[in-house]
Design a protein around this motif. Structure first.
Motif, PDB file in Angstrom:
ATOM      1  N   ASN A 251     -27.434 -16.151  38.008  1.00 56.29           N
ATOM      2  CA  ASN A 251     -27.070 -16.774  36.822  1.00 56.29           C
ATOM      3  C   ASN A 251     -27.577 -15.902  35.468  1.00 56.29           C
ATOM      4  OD1 ASN A 251     -27.508 -18.699  34.283  1.00 56.29           O
ATOM      5  ND2 ASN A 251     -27.191 -20.335  35.486  1.00 56.29           N
ATOM      6  N   PHE A 295     -19.483 -15.380  34.572  1.00 60.20           N
ATOM      7  CA  PHE A 295     -20.022 -16.223  33.665  1.00 60.20           C
ATOM      8  C   PHE A 295     -19.379 -16.113  32.214  1.00 60.20           C
ATOM      9  CE2 PHE A 295     -23.032 -16.767  36.921  1.00 60.20           C
ATOM     10  CZ  PHE A 295     -23.497 -18.042  37.092  1.00 60.20           C
ATOM     11  N   TRP A 316     -21.698 -25.129  34.444  1.00 63.37           N
ATOM     12  CA  TRP A 316     -22.990 -24.766  35.388  1.00 63.37           C
ATOM     13  C   TRP A 316     -23.535 -26.013  35.943  1.00 63.37           C
ATOM     14  CZ3 TRP A 316     -24.832 -21.365  38.287  1.00 63.37           C
ATOM     15  CH2 TRP A 316     -26.002 -21.140  38.689  1.00 63.37           C
TER      16      TRP A 316
END
Length: 448
Positions: A251, A295, A316
């Protein structure tokens, strides 16, 4: 033919005797020549069921669910069968143990003489003497087409499956290969191989740096994901859920660097926490193996693509996709790249085109921008943008490097880069015309 005999059709039926049967004649005599329609066997008695209580009493009433009187609950194998079963299970355990339970031992080789320079800085330190400011946050103003090969990094003995540049500076290059090894190379200076990370027992499929570049994750066909220290080469931890990870991503948020997601062969996207080694979330909506995770939207969301030919967008930590894109005309898109300005997703589609989806809110297909003219069917060739957004680059199945103009989508330039598939092309984030390609011939090349 239920009894394996029949009347011989060539004989007149009035003179029927034993020799008028064909097939199993002795059977015929035993059954006195009865046919299926007049079988001598009486139907056996109906099996008795246990009588079960009164319909008024719900708990004790068995009714049609009652067991038969002579019903056996447990079937036990005979001694011979048991022996056979034991042998099979023993074999299975033996087989499984070698492959699964023992992750390959990790080791690392440092290829440069000194790990630290005269100031005690390791190779992770961004060099300042390469004639270009690798620390600047701005992209070059104008990019140009690369024309010629200026360097080859060779050292992998089999095809290279992925390459990643060191975050933000791009002064190091990480590569993973089908020879089960991961290597770290210098992009500037002598362009040496700095370190080899050995620890997977099967081909390594994907790699991903954390934000600072101090650690990276690797995903391999031995079903392990491993976290490595980029500087010391030590393997910090391993993760597995007994499935093959196809892609892995940290992430990118600064406060979530302990979390990563991996797209798996069993259709799930699994989220691990590095601190505990536990799976903390599963995104289980795809109908095929998950190939990419990207992402978008300031890392609040990510986009995944899969063999089920769909593209899904997730918030998320919320295990339900809030957007699902699938058209009958769509093909599988096994490679996806976010543009430097964060507005577009370039998706390598298996019908030999690169499709562009908006990456901000609507995730709509941009019909005006379709890049074609290359052959990629069957290969997940990584796409990239030049840092100033003027070009799109991609490898192809013929080992060529293709460069399109972003505005006009015209194919400008093709370079024969590799002998086999050119699986990845990266444009250096600080350079005006440097592109790095890698291929299944085991070579990584620098173009300028």
């Amino acid at each position: 033919f239920a009894f394996s005999y029949a009347l011989d059709p060539s004989v007149d039926t009035h003179q029927a005797s034993s020799n008028t049967y064909i097939g199993a004649v002795d059977e015929a005599e035993k059954n006195k020549g009865l046919t299926v329609f007049e079988t001598g066997h009486k139907k056996s008695e109906k099996r008795k069921k246990l009588k079960g209580g009164d319909a008024g009493e719900i708990d004790n009433f068995l009714g049609p669910w009652a067991k038969y009187v002579d019903e056996k609950d447990v079937a036990k194998p005979s001694e011979d069968e048991q022996k056979e079963l034991d042998e099979i299970t023993a074999k299975r355990q033996k087989k499984g143990r070698n492959e699964e339970d023992a992750p390959a031992d990790e080791k690392t080789i440092l290829h440069v003489k000194d790990m630290y320079d005269y100031q005690g800085r390791s190779y992770l330190h961004v060099p300042q003497d390469v004639g270009i400011n690798l620390r600047s946050a701005d992209a070059p103003d104008k990019c140009y087409l690369p024309k010629k090969q200026i360097h080859v990094w060779s050292g992998h003995t089999k095809g290279v499956s992925a390459i990643r540049l060191f975050p933000s500076s791009g002064h190091l290059l990480l590569s993973c290969s089908m020879d089960c090894k991961i290597k770290l190379w210098e992009v500037y200076g002598e362009r040496r191989c700095i370190r080899t990370f050995i620890g997977h027992s099967k081909a390594v499929r994907d790699i991903c740096f954390n934000n600072t570049g101090t650690q990276f994750l690797s995903a391999a066909y031995d079903r392990y994901l491993k976290l490595w220290d980029s500087e010391t080469g030590q393997c910090i931890s391993r993760f597995t859920n007994r499935k093959v990870p196809y892609c892995v991503k940290f992430n990118p948020d600064e406060d979530k660097q302990n979390l990563f997601v991996a797209g798996m062969s069993d259709k799930k996207i699994v989220q691990w926490d590095i601190r505990t080694g536990e799976v903390v979330q599963e995104y289980d909506r795809h109908l095929g193996a998950v190939n990419t995770i990207t992402f978008v939207d300031e890392n609040r969301r990510f986009v995944s693509t899969s063999d089920d030919k769909s593209l899904r967008v997730w918030e998320w930590d919320i295990p339900v996709d809030f957007k699902y894109i699938a058209e009958p005309s769509m093909h599988s898109m096994p490679a996806v790249t976010l543009s430097p300005n964060g507005k577009w997703l370039a998706c390598q589609s298996m019908d030999n085109q690169i499709l562009i989806f908006g990456a901000q809110n609507r995730f709509r297909l941009n019909k005006k921008k379709v890049f074609k003219g290359h052959m990629v069917a069957g290969y997940a060739c990584q796409v990239d943008f030049s840092p100033d957004m003027s070009y799109v680059v991609s490898g192809d199945a013929d080992g060529k490097l293709n460069i399109w103009d972003w505005k006009t989508t015209k194919l400008y330039h093709r370079i024969k880069a590799h002998d086999k598939v050119c699986i990845s092309a990266l444009w250096h984030p600080h350079e005006t015309s440097k592109v790095i390609t890698c291929g299944w011939d085991g070579q990584i090349k620098l173009w300028d």
